[in-house]
Motif scaffolding. Structure first.
Motif, PDB file in Angstrom:
ATOM      1  N   GLU A 133     -12.902  -0.811   1.173  1.00 29.88           N
ATOM      2  CA  GLU A 133     -13.396  -0.964  -0.305  1.00 29.88           C
ATOM      3  C   GLU A 133     -12.379  -1.859  -0.992  1.00 29.88           C
ATOM      4  O   GLU A 133     -12.946  -2.542  -1.721  1.00 29.88           O
ATOM      5  N   ASP A 143      -3.149   5.136  -2.415  1.00 27.47           N
ATOM      6  CA  ASP A 143      -4.471   5.631  -2.130  1.00 27.47           C
ATOM      7  C   ASP A 143      -4.845   6.488  -3.351  1.00 27.47           C
ATOM      8  O   ASP A 143      -6.252   6.630  -3.495  1.00 27.47           O
ATOM      9  N   ASP A 144      -4.374   6.538  -4.284  1.00 28.39           N
ATOM     10  CA  ASP A 144      -4.796   7.226  -5.564  1.00 28.39           C
ATOM     11  C   ASP A 144      -4.853   6.153  -6.733  1.00 28.39           C
ATOM     12  O   ASP A 144      -5.102   6.597  -7.774  1.00 28.39           O
ATOM     13  N   ASN A 170      -7.493   4.371   4.488  1.00 28.10           N
ATOM     14  CA  ASN A 170      -8.431   5.173   4.226  1.00 28.10           C
ATOM     15  C   ASN A 170      -9.360   4.571   2.803  1.00 28.10           C
ATOM     16  O   ASN A 170     -10.274   4.969   2.877  1.00 28.10           O
ATOM     17  N   ARG A 171      -8.949   3.497   2.447  1.00 27.31           N
ATOM     18  CA  ARG A 171      -9.713   2.812   1.459  1.00 27.31           C
ATOM     19  C   ARG A 171      -9.618   1.274   1.780  1.00 27.31           C
ATOM     20  O   ARG A 171      -9.890   0.352   0.808  1.00 27.31           O
ATOM     21  N   TYR A 172      -9.397   0.925   2.957  1.00 30.84           N
ATOM     22  CA  TYR A 172      -9.214  -0.438   3.230  1.00 30.84           C
ATOM     23  C   TYR A 172     -10.343  -1.371   3.006  1.00 30.84           C
ATOM     24  O   TYR A 172     -10.294  -2.201   2.334  1.00 30.84           O
ATOM     25  N   PHE A 192      -8.829   1.034  -7.968  1.00 29.50           N
ATOM     26  CA  PHE A 192      -8.886  -0.339  -7.356  1.00 29.50           C
ATOM     27  C   PHE A 192      -9.784  -1.237  -8.211  1.00 29.50           C
ATOM     28  O   PHE A 192      -9.567  -2.366  -8.213  1.00 29.50           O
TER      29      PHE A 192
END
Length: 494
Positions: free
Chosen positions: A314, A276-277, A310-312, A280
């Motif tokens: 995107e 998640d960090d 939590n960033r799916y 992307f």
């Protein structure tokens, strides 16, 4: 020699096999068609070798190993492989055109399939020249007094190499040149769909090097039993194979009665864990490109993309944008980076897996069919599937097409568990901002190789091999050279 040329650049390869130093056809004169996957047209023929032809090739290799100095004359091997490197360099553009004709690999990305293996010939010649074939292991106490032990690395014997169609010239080189430099004799059986990448290799050896008759042989055939005959022949000491896990199991079984040494690089279903960090904007376009650049026909392709919940959304959008704009088309046109699948059979396999995935609940984000602007040729749209069940067929089976299956996850532990939920363990990837965290995740992945933040694990100087049902043994690095050698320990007085 058949040669078909037109303004597309299509070029057929040499039809003949190389057996015991002679470029030849089979006794019956039988041949089989070779099809250019970008045009669907027959562009030439290759010799349809028989089981008897394979037996003659193995006999020649056995005789060359047992009755000549090839295995003992390191300087001569170095001389011959240096010649081979130079000859490949002279034939480079011909080899490139033959490759594109057989495989449909875009000319834009053909360097990894032509320039890279040519340079590997030089690498293995130098590596083998300077390898320590006799190592002093020191003095050891024994019940009968001190004994000095030396380790002598010597050639295994006759090596049978069975290669696939996806990167044929590269793998023909990778599976035979280290074996030759180690002092073995070789019989190469190239894939049915790409025989010319093998027959051209044989022609160059015969016409442009001093490699003696029988040391290197090439048998092309459209019959599966010819490769099976190589695997089971008791005169063959070792089999090296790259291809499907199913075929790898059959090769192991065929070699079991003679306890044949076997080096296998098999299937993969690699996972790319995107933390998640991660960045992307740089990570995911590259992931999409890697899915398409060889038409997805790569064993190490990270075809499962694991995105944090939590960033799916995107992540899905970035992948979708890249795949919809990816340059696909005629492999002879500079700028195109995705060509056709190797055959209509392979295209239908890919599309069938995609259709069944959607029926099973996956969401088709983009692709999933044939490009409208490419009605001729075995082309497949870059395809993105989201909301994929980790246990589903599309998440478990190797597709070998330009298809990404995206799976959401919550914690790092869950991501690792999903990545390891596979019979395969060839490759993998982790992307993240915290390098220590990414490294910790990489060490928990049950796979032979892992890339972190795009820094590829693959290289001629580093061992490459799979875990679980992705293979046995290693290519590349010192470990790769030793695969083609037997270690003999010799005890002697101090």
């Amino acid at each position: 020699m058949t040669s078909v040329q037109d303004d597309t650049g299509v070029l057929a390869g040499d039809e003949r096999m190389l057996i015991d130093g002679e470029l030849q056809h089979t006794g019956s004169g039988a041949s089989f068609d070779v099809v250019h996957p970008a045009s669907e047209q027959i562009v030439g023929q290759a010799v349809d070798g028989t089981v008897d032809d394979m037996a003659r090739a193995v006999g020649a290799a056995r005789r060359a190993f047992d009755e000549t100095d090839w295995s003992r004359d390191l300087d001569f091997r170095y001389h011959c492989l240096t010649q081979l490197h130079d000859a490949f360099e002279r034939n480079k553009e011909r080899l490139r055109r033959v490759l594109i004709t057989e495989v449909g690999c875009p000319v834009t990305v053909s360097g990894s399939q032509i320039e890279s293996p040519i340079e590997e010939v030089k690498h293995w010649a130098d590596h083998g020249k300077h390898f320590e074939y006799l190592v002093d292991n020191g003095v050891h106490d024994t019940p009968l007094g001190p004994a000095r032990r030396k380790i002598h690395y010597e050639a295994v014997g006759v090596v049978g190499a069975i290669t696939p169609w996806n990167v044929p010239f590269y793998l023909n080189v990778a599976e035979t040149v280290p074996a030759l430099m180690a002092g073995n004799t070789v019989v190469l059986k190239p894939a049915q769909l790409t025989p010319w990448s093998g027959s051209e290799y044989g022609r160059i050896v015969a016409e442009e090097t001093d490699i003696p008759p029988g040391v290197f042989n090439v048998v092309t055939s459209n019959a599966n039993e010819v490769g099976a005959a190589l695997s089971s022949d008791p005169r063959v000491d070792m089999i090296t194979f790259t291809g499907s896990t199913a075929t790898g199991r059959a090769i192991l079984a065929a070699g079991a009665p003679t306890v044949k040494k076997t080096l296998l690089e098999l299937g993969g279903k690699s996972a790319h864990i995107v933390l998640d960090d991660a960045d992307f904007s740089s990570t995911l376009p590259l992931a999409a490109m890697m899915a398409c650049v060889m038409s997805g026909q790569s064993c190490i392709l990270p075809s499962r993309i694991l995105l944090p919940r939590n960033r799916y959304d995107e992540g899905i959008e970035v992948l979708k944008t890249m795949m919809e704009g990816f340059p696909i088309g005629d492999p002879w046109t500079p700028g195109n980076m995705q060509g056709p699948q190797i055959s209509e059979t392979q295209r239908q396999k890919v599309l069938g897996l995609v259709n069944r995935a959607v029926e099973a609940g996956a969401r088709l984000v983009t692709g999933g069919g044939v490009p409208e602007h490419l009605p001729v040729g075995y082309y497949t749209q870059p395809t993105l599937l989201a909301d994929v069940d980790p246990d589903s067929e599309i998440a478990q089976e190797e597709v070998f097409g330009p298809v990404l299956a995206v799976i959401p996850y919550g914690t790092d532990d869950e991501a690792v568990a999903i990545a390891n939920n596979s019979i395969y363990g060839l490759s993998g990837e982790v992307s993240g901002g915290d390098l220590d965290r990414a490294f910790a995740v990489a060490t928990r992945m049950r796979t032979g190789n892992v890339t972190i933040n795009g820094k590829s694990h693959f290289g001629i100087g580093s061992p490459f091999g799979g875990t679980k049902q992705s293979g046995l043994g290693y290519r590349n690095g010192d470990e790769g050279h030793k695969e083609y050698l037997a270690a003999k320990t010799i005890g002697m007085p101090e």
